[in-house]
Motif scaffolding. Structure first.
Motif, PDB file in Angstrom:
ATOM      1  N   SER A  69      -6.114  13.472   7.053  1.00 58.41           N
ATOM      2  CA  SER A  69      -5.619  12.566   8.195  1.00 58.41           C
ATOM      3  C   SER A  69      -4.257  12.460   8.352  1.00 58.41           C
ATOM      4  CB  SER A  69      -6.349  11.384   8.114  1.00 58.41           C
ATOM      5  OG  SER A  69      -7.787  11.219   8.151  1.00 58.41           O
ATOM      6  N   GLY A  70      -3.619  12.437   6.769  1.00 56.36           N
ATOM      7  CA  GLY A  70      -2.291  11.975   6.685  1.00 56.36           C
ATOM      8  C   GLY A  70      -1.423  13.658   7.263  1.00 56.36           C
ATOM      9  N   ILE A  71      -2.039  14.579   6.946  1.00 54.51           N
ATOM     10  CA  ILE A  71      -1.340  15.934   7.318  1.00 54.51           C
ATOM     11  C   ILE A  71      -1.424  16.004   8.734  1.00 54.51           C
ATOM     12  CG2 ILE A  71      -1.470  18.513   7.211  1.00 54.51           C
ATOM     13  CD1 ILE A  71      -2.422  18.135   4.517  1.00 54.51           C
ATOM     14  N   LEU A  72      -2.590  15.963   9.497  1.00 52.96           N
ATOM     15  CA  LEU A  72      -2.654  15.939  10.895  1.00 52.96           C
ATOM     16  C   LEU A  72      -1.946  15.153  11.702  1.00 52.96           C
ATOM     17  CD1 LEU A  72      -6.595  17.368  11.159  1.00 52.96           C
ATOM     18  CD2 LEU A  72      -4.213  18.498  11.055  1.00 52.96           C
ATOM     19  N   SER A  73      -1.891  13.694  11.451  1.00 47.40           N
ATOM     20  CA  SER A  73      -1.152  12.905  11.904  1.00 47.40           C
ATOM     21  C   SER A  73       0.283  13.198  11.961  1.00 47.40           C
ATOM     22  CB  SER A  73      -1.366  11.356  11.144  1.00 47.40           C
ATOM     23  OG  SER A  73      -2.774  11.090  11.270  1.00 47.40           O
ATOM     24  N   ILE A 108       1.922   8.582   6.308  1.00 48.19           N
ATOM     25  CA  ILE A 108       1.423   7.425   5.756  1.00 48.19           C
ATOM     26  C   ILE A 108       0.306   6.735   6.371  1.00 48.19           C
ATOM     27  CG2 ILE A 108       2.145   5.194   4.869  1.00 48.19           C
ATOM     28  CD1 ILE A 108       5.126   6.355   4.382  1.00 48.19           C
ATOM     29  N   TYR A 109       0.383   6.400   7.490  1.00 43.95           N
ATOM     30  CA  TYR A 109      -0.610   5.909   8.483  1.00 43.95           C
ATOM     31  C   TYR A 109      -2.005   6.527   8.111  1.00 43.95           C
ATOM     32  CZ  TYR A 109      -3.117   3.698  12.163  1.00 43.95           C
ATOM     33  OH  TYR A 109      -4.238   2.776  13.016  1.00 43.95           O
ATOM     34  N   GLY A 110      -1.610   7.872   8.538  1.00 41.57           N
ATOM     35  CA  GLY A 110      -3.021   8.684   8.309  1.00 41.57           C
ATOM     36  C   GLY A 110      -3.456   8.771   6.962  1.00 41.57           C
ATOM     37  N   LEU A 111      -2.852   8.609   5.849  1.00 39.62           N
ATOM     38  CA  LEU A 111      -3.415   8.585   4.462  1.00 39.62           C
ATOM     39  C   LEU A 111      -4.036   7.349   4.089  1.00 39.62           C
ATOM     40  CD1 LEU A 111      -3.262  10.085   1.644  1.00 39.62           C
ATOM     41  CD2 LEU A 111      -1.265   9.204   1.462  1.00 39.62           C
ATOM     42  N   LEU A 112      -3.070   6.328   4.445  1.00 37.59           N
ATOM     43  CA  LEU A 112      -3.784   4.773   3.995  1.00 37.59           C
ATOM     44  C   LEU A 112      -4.581   4.229   4.911  1.00 37.59           C
ATOM     45  CD1 LEU A 112      -0.193   3.415   2.410  1.00 37.59           C
ATOM     46  CD2 LEU A 112      -2.015   4.844   1.234  1.00 37.59           C
ATOM     47  N   THR A 114      -6.015   5.775   8.755  1.00 41.59           N
ATOM     48  CA  THR A 114      -6.821   6.625   9.409  1.00 41.59           C
ATOM     49  C   THR A 114      -8.261   7.191   8.644  1.00 41.59           C
ATOM     50  OG1 THR A 114      -5.144   7.035  10.938  1.00 41.59           O
ATOM     51  CG2 THR A 114      -7.305   8.501  11.076  1.00 41.59           C
ATOM     52  N   GLY A 115      -7.778   7.739   7.315  1.00 38.31           N
ATOM     53  CA  GLY A 115      -8.636   8.123   6.459  1.00 38.31           C
ATOM     54  C   GLY A 115      -9.678   7.310   6.210  1.00 38.31           C
ATOM     55  N   PRO A 116      -9.372   6.214   5.518  1.00 34.65           N
ATOM     56  CA  PRO A 116     -10.255   5.708   4.616  1.00 34.65           C
ATOM     57  C   PRO A 116     -10.979   4.517   5.701  1.00 34.65           C
ATOM     58  CG  PRO A 116      -8.131   5.356   3.554  1.00 34.65           C
ATOM     59  CD  PRO A 116      -8.060   6.266   4.654  1.00 34.65           C
ATOM     60  N   VAL A 117     -10.386   4.119   6.705  1.00 39.43           N
ATOM     61  CA  VAL A 117     -11.061   3.373   7.781  1.00 39.43           C
ATOM     62  C   VAL A 117     -11.975   4.125   8.521  1.00 39.43           C
ATOM     63  CG1 VAL A 117     -10.784   1.886   9.876  1.00 39.43           C
ATOM     64  CG2 VAL A 117      -9.044   1.720   8.012  1.00 39.43           C
ATOM     65  N   SER A 118     -11.663   5.274   8.752  1.00 44.07           N
ATOM     66  CA  SER A 118     -12.663   6.067   9.769  1.00 44.07           C
ATOM     67  C   SER A 118     -13.761   6.553   8.811  1.00 44.07           C
ATOM     68  CB  SER A 118     -11.927   7.228  10.137  1.00 44.07           C
ATOM     69  OG  SER A 118     -11.065   7.072  11.178  1.00 44.07           O
ATOM     70  N   HIS A 119     -13.592   6.672   7.274  1.00 43.78           N
ATOM     71  CA  HIS A 119     -14.669   7.059   6.518  1.00 43.78           C
ATOM     72  C   HIS A 119     -15.763   5.905   6.528  1.00 43.78           C
ATOM     73  CE1 HIS A 119     -16.708   8.392   3.092  1.00 43.78           C
ATOM     74  NE2 HIS A 119     -16.684   7.109   2.288  1.00 43.78           N
ATOM     75  N   TYR A 120     -15.398   4.893   6.413  1.00 40.03           N
ATOM     76  CA  TYR A 120     -16.109   3.716   6.291  1.00 40.03           C
ATOM     77  C   TYR A 120     -16.698   3.262   7.378  1.00 40.03           C
ATOM     78  CZ  TYR A 120     -14.991   2.901   1.233  1.00 40.03           C
ATOM     79  OH  TYR A 120     -14.587   3.241   0.069  1.00 40.03           O
ATOM     80  N   PHE A 121     -16.230   3.339   8.672  1.00 42.99           N
ATOM     81  CA  PHE A 121     -16.741   3.129   9.804  1.00 42.99           C
ATOM     82  C   PHE A 121     -17.784   4.103  10.268  1.00 42.99           C
ATOM     83  CE2 PHE A 121     -16.655   4.102  14.604  1.00 42.99           C
ATOM     84  CZ  PHE A 121     -17.091   2.888  14.995  1.00 42.99           C
TER      85      PHE A 121
END
Length: 226
Positions: A69-73, A108-112, A114-121
């Motif tokens: 997520s961080g890389i693509l963001s 940073i936004y994607g890493l911290l 997007t990735g975790p929030v989307s995973h748990y959602f």
């Protein structure tokens, strides 16, 4: 005559005439069997990358999704900057330099976030609305579009404002100026993709699927928030 009970004790034998070799292939009767598998290093590059990604996804699911997520963001932000620079160049304006800090903020936004929030959602969605529910297709889409999308977009504006070291007034100004416009665009662009994602894409690949779409979505957000 050998009984069925004695069959497991009878050694399996092959007549020499029934076996022949040709290079790396052994043929027994009419059955051909390869004796050497293709080494991983000889596989195509994209196959090796995919294999490594799947391995990391299985061993470290949240970390792998967060890094992706961080890389693509960051790439989405860079794409936005390149598009804006080309527009200025066509109009005869001065060429603008790449804002590395801006790309870093999106990373940073994607890493911290997007990735975790989307995973748990997506994981919770499987628990709350399993496929055994006859209305899960509609419920999942409504949950994503009416609750997750507005909330996640609001979170994006808020976190980006902090990363940009801006005050509350700047946050309110950007919210009033572009939040509703961005949300309507989100509903238009994301709805068909999310319908496919949350209903037909395996849960472990949903963050990756969304990240590919977000590559272009973050390019849009980077321009609309200016």
């Amino acid at each position: 005559m050998t009984s069925a009970e004695d069959f497991g004790r009878v050694p399996f034998q092959l007549r020499p005439s029934s076996v022949f070799w040709s290079g790396d292939v052994c043929a027994v009767g009419e059955v051909t069997m390869p004796v050497e598998s293709l080494p991983v290093c000889d596989a195509p590059l994209h196959f090796r990358v995919l294999q490594q990604y799947l391995l990391l996804l299985r061993k470290y699911p949240i970390l792998t999704k967060s890094v992706t997520s961080g890389i693509l963001s960051a790439l989405g932000n860079l794409l936005s900057q390149i598009v804006e620079a080309r527009k200025k160049a066509k109009k005869g304006g001065p060429a603008s330099e790449i804002d590395a800090a801006g790309a870093a903020r999106y990373a940073i936004y994607g890493l911290l976030i997007t990735g975790p929030v989307s995973h748990y959602f997506y994981q919770l969605m499987e628990v709350w609305m399993p496929t055994t529910d006859p209305y899960c297709v509609v419920k999942r889409l409504l949950l994503d579009r009416l609750f997750f999308a507005p909330g996640f977009l609001l979170l994006f504006y808020f976190v980006m404002n902090i990363l940009e070291a801006k005050g509350w007034e700047d946050f309110e100004k950007k919210m009033r100026r572009s939040y509703w416009t961005a949300l309507k665009m989100n509903w238009k662009v994301w709805t068909p993709f999310q319908f496919i994602n949350i209903n037909f894409v395996p849960v472990q690949f949903r963050v990756l699927f969304a990240n590919v779409i977000a590559l272009f979505w973050y390019a849009y957000l980077a321009s609309v928030r200016k």
